[in-house]
Design a protein around this motif. Structure first.
Motif, PDB file in Angstrom:
ATOM      1  N   ASP A 106       0.821  -1.218   0.000  1.00  0.00           N
ATOM      2  CA  ASP A 106       0.000   0.000   0.000  1.00  0.00           C
ATOM      3  C   ASP A 106       0.848   1.258   0.000  1.00  0.00           C
ATOM      4  O   ASP A 106       0.483   2.290   0.575  1.00  0.00           O
ATOM      5  CB  ASP A 106      -0.949   0.005   1.201  1.00  0.00           C
ATOM      6  N   GLY A 107       2.020   1.194  -0.626  1.00  0.00           N
ATOM      7  CA  GLY A 107       2.861   2.361  -0.775  1.00  0.00           C
ATOM      8  C   GLY A 107       3.633   2.763   0.453  1.00  0.00           C
ATOM      9  O   GLY A 107       4.379   3.751   0.427  1.00  0.00           O
ATOM     10  N   GLY A 108       3.498   2.017   1.557  1.00  0.00           N
ATOM     11  CA  GLY A 108       4.151   2.459   2.772  1.00  0.00           C
ATOM     12  C   GLY A 108       5.002   1.420   3.461  1.00  0.00           C
ATOM     13  O   GLY A 108       6.190   1.614   3.673  1.00  0.00           O
ATOM     14  N   HIS A 109       4.422   0.296   3.831  1.00  0.00           N
ATOM     15  CA  HIS A 109       5.137  -0.697   4.623  1.00  0.00           C
ATOM     16  C   HIS A 109       6.126  -1.445   3.728  1.00  0.00           C
ATOM     17  O   HIS A 109       5.751  -2.036   2.721  1.00  0.00           O
ATOM     18  CB  HIS A 109       4.137  -1.684   5.237  1.00  0.00           C
ATOM     19  N   ALA A 110       7.417  -1.419   4.082  1.00  0.00           N
ATOM     20  CA  ALA A 110       8.445  -2.025   3.245  1.00  0.00           C
ATOM     21  C   ALA A 110       9.187  -3.117   3.991  1.00  0.00           C
ATOM     22  O   ALA A 110       9.499  -2.976   5.175  1.00  0.00           O
ATOM     23  CB  ALA A 110       9.426  -0.978   2.754  1.00  0.00           C
ATOM     24  N   LEU A 111       9.465  -4.224   3.306  1.00  0.00           N
ATOM     25  CA  LEU A 111      10.298  -5.297   3.829  1.00  0.00           C
ATOM     26  C   LEU A 111      11.289  -5.661   2.729  1.00  0.00           C
ATOM     27  O   LEU A 111      11.009  -5.493   1.539  1.00  0.00           O
ATOM     28  CB  LEU A 111       9.478  -6.527   4.211  1.00  0.00           C
ATOM     29  N   VAL A 112      12.438  -6.170   3.146  1.00  0.00           N
ATOM     30  CA  VAL A 112      13.459  -6.542   2.180  1.00  0.00           C
ATOM     31  C   VAL A 112      13.863  -7.990   2.415  1.00  0.00           C
ATOM     32  O   VAL A 112      14.087  -8.400   3.555  1.00  0.00           O
ATOM     33  CB  VAL A 112      14.698  -5.628   2.284  1.00  0.00           C
ATOM     34  N   ALA A 113      13.935  -8.764   1.338  1.00  0.00           N
ATOM     35  CA  ALA A 113      14.349 -10.162   1.430  1.00  0.00           C
ATOM     36  C   ALA A 113      15.592 -10.377   0.591  1.00  0.00           C
ATOM     37  O   ALA A 113      15.854  -9.641  -0.360  1.00  0.00           O
ATOM     38  CB  ALA A 113      13.231 -11.078   0.932  1.00  0.00           C
TER      39      ALA A 113
END
Length: 519
Positions: free
Chosen positions: A473-480
């Motif tokens: 939703d354009g906000g919550h970010a995670l990186v894998a």
């Protein structure tokens, strides 16, 4: 034909020289005189024998209606598609044998679509460099070395100015005539410039007992049951037997003045099947092959390995097998599934139902299962987008919109790097997101987060060899997968989708309402 194998032979080596007695010398002199007298007759017999070993060739069939140009995709530049054939005969007796007319129709479709065939040298150069002499290519392979290649396929190749590779069971050449090729026919095929020859074992293209109960398995991929000794072949005996067979095959190429083969085709394509080799030694065969060949070919693989960087890194290439039951239209359809695409050539996959596969789903499952319909039986459905055509994607962006989420018992997932050694799956529910990494060592790394509860969420995944950045939703970010930059051949792969509904049959299924892919 898969179930055929040559008869077993033993090689008799020459012993050390010894001094001849006078009688032996006289006997040898008489024998020499007899040879001199008989030489003209032996020469005539040899010529006649060689002549009989060469079958007559049939002319290529005239083009039929089904040989008109087909709808084979031409992308801007695609990786070679490797096609696996077996025999060619106007009166086929099994599903592995095509008629000359079938082969002619398929090559006509390729020719009309602008495809060029590769030699083995050109194909192996592609595996090393990623370059081909033309933008649209195929590598035509024929397993087993059957006489039909000379008698019926050769003139079809000539008609379409194409090249092919015959994978020989070297110990079977000249046996079971007229089923297998003779060395004389192989020599003529080589001289034509239309054929080269690669390896398919010496005498290991057969099945035999692999346990006391008599279960059959490929003799190349399994230890054999030694009935006389009531025991299983040891792994040392297995290695010696397989090494001897491969080296005997290479020796046959040298003895008949053929270039050393660069590629090996697995008998029965048994690369991923069950084996009775101990787990620690399942790669024994792979090591033996890597010591002798540039790459191996198979029609069945545990993950998509079409020709490309991923397959080159694995040194194993998957082929598209063509059967007698493969109609000309099916041939074109299957080829379109294998032709490599770039991310900007398939921007809206949900608009193309024919580009999706549903492995493990009930027959008849279609794209509607992902866009709201779900499935009548079960709580989960998944689909893969062009797994062969996208196997070497490593840098792209996925934007997906999921709707119809309710509570924790419904969810939708997007996987990137499908079929890679490090796939990443992003799963979203009404109020949560989960990112799962599954490296090839069998472990799993899971990252979770909370998001504002809603029935609809928008996912953005930015994929590169160095990591996958996920935004909700354009906000919550995670990186894998961000610990280090991995080899693109290990991380490459396309997109798969899944929806889950454990809320009961009365509940609505979550759905993908939009999906866009871009570079």
């Amino acid at each position: 034909m898969r179930t055929r194998g040559g008869s077993r032979t033993t090689a008799t080596g020459r012993g050390p020289g010894r001094r001849l007695s006078g009688a032996a010398v006289r006997s040898a002199s008489g024998a020499l005189a007899a040879v001199v007298v008989a030489t003209p007759f032996l020469g005539a017999w040899s010529y006649e024998s060689t002549r009989r070993a060469v079958s007559a060739q049939a002319a290529a069939p005239r083009a039929g209606q089904d040989a008109l140009p087909g709808e084979i995709v031409r992308t801007r530049a695609s990786a070679p598609v490797v096609l696996a054939y077996h025999d060619v005969n106007p009166e086929p007796t099994n599903d592995y044998t095509l008629t000359p007319r079938q082969l002619d129709a398929q090559l006509a479709k390729l020719e009309a679509a602008g495809y060029r065939s590769l030699t083995t040298e050109e194909f192996t150069r592609y595996l090393a460099t990623g370059t081909t002499p033309a933008p649209h290519t195929v590598y035509l392979t024929f397993d087993d070395g059957t006489r039909g290649l000379w008698a019926h396929a050769d003139q079809v190749l000539a008609k379409h100015k194409m090249h092919a590779a015959s994978f020989l069971i070297t110990g079977a050449v000249g046996t079971h005539r007229p089923y297998y090729l003779s060395w004389a026919e192989i020599d003529l095929m080589k001289s034509s410039g239309r054929w080269d020859f690669q390896d398919h074992t010496h005498l290991s293209h057969e099945r035999a007992a692999i346990d006391a109960a008599g279960h059959q398995g490929s003799v190349l991929a399994n230890r054999l049951w030694l009935a006389d000794e009531e025991r299983l072949e040891t792994e040392s005996e297995y290695r010696t037997r397989v090494r001897t067979d491969l080296d005997e095959s290479l020796r046959a190429f040298s003895d008949h003045h053929l270039p050393a083969p660069q590629l090996f085709a697995y008998p029965f394509s048994e690369t991923a099947g069950p084996t009775n080799l101990a787990a620690r030694n399942t790669s024994v065969l792979e090591r033996l092959l890597r010591e002798r060949f540039t790459a191996s070919l198979t029609n069945v693989s545990s993950r998509p390995l079409p020709a490309g960087p991923r397959a080159a890194a694995a040194r194993q290439v998957q082929r598209l097998e063509v059967m007698r039951t493969t109609s000309t239209n099916t041939f074109a359809k299957q080829l379109n599934e294998w032709v490599s695409r770039s991310p900007d050539e398939v921007p809206e996959p949900l608009r193309n139902p024919e580009q999706w596969q549903f492995p493990g789903s009930p027959p008849g499952t279609g794209l509607a299962a992902l866009t709201g319909k779900g499935v009548a039986n079960g709580t989960y459905v998944s689909a893969v987008h062009l797994p062969m055509g996208t196997a070497d994607w490593n840098t792209y962006r996925v934007s997906a919109t999921v709707a119809g989420l309710s509570g924790t018992r419904t969810s939708a997932s997007v996987e990137v790097g499908h079929g890679s050694l490090v796939p990443v799956t992003v799963t979203v529910s009404e109020a949560g997101v989960r990112v799962t990494e599954r490296p090839s060592d069998g472990t799993a790394r899971v990252t979770t987060g909370k998001i504002a509860p809603a029935a609809r969420h928008r996912l953005n995944l930015e994929v590169s060899p160095g990591g996958v950045r996920v935004t909700v939703d354009g906000g919550h970010a995670l990186v894998a997968r961000a610990t280090k930059v991995l080899d693109p051949a290990r991380t490459s792969g396309g997109v798969s989708l899944a929806v889950r509904n454990e809320a009961g049959k009365a509940a609505a299924w979550p759905r993908f309402s939009a999906l866009r892919i871009s570079p």
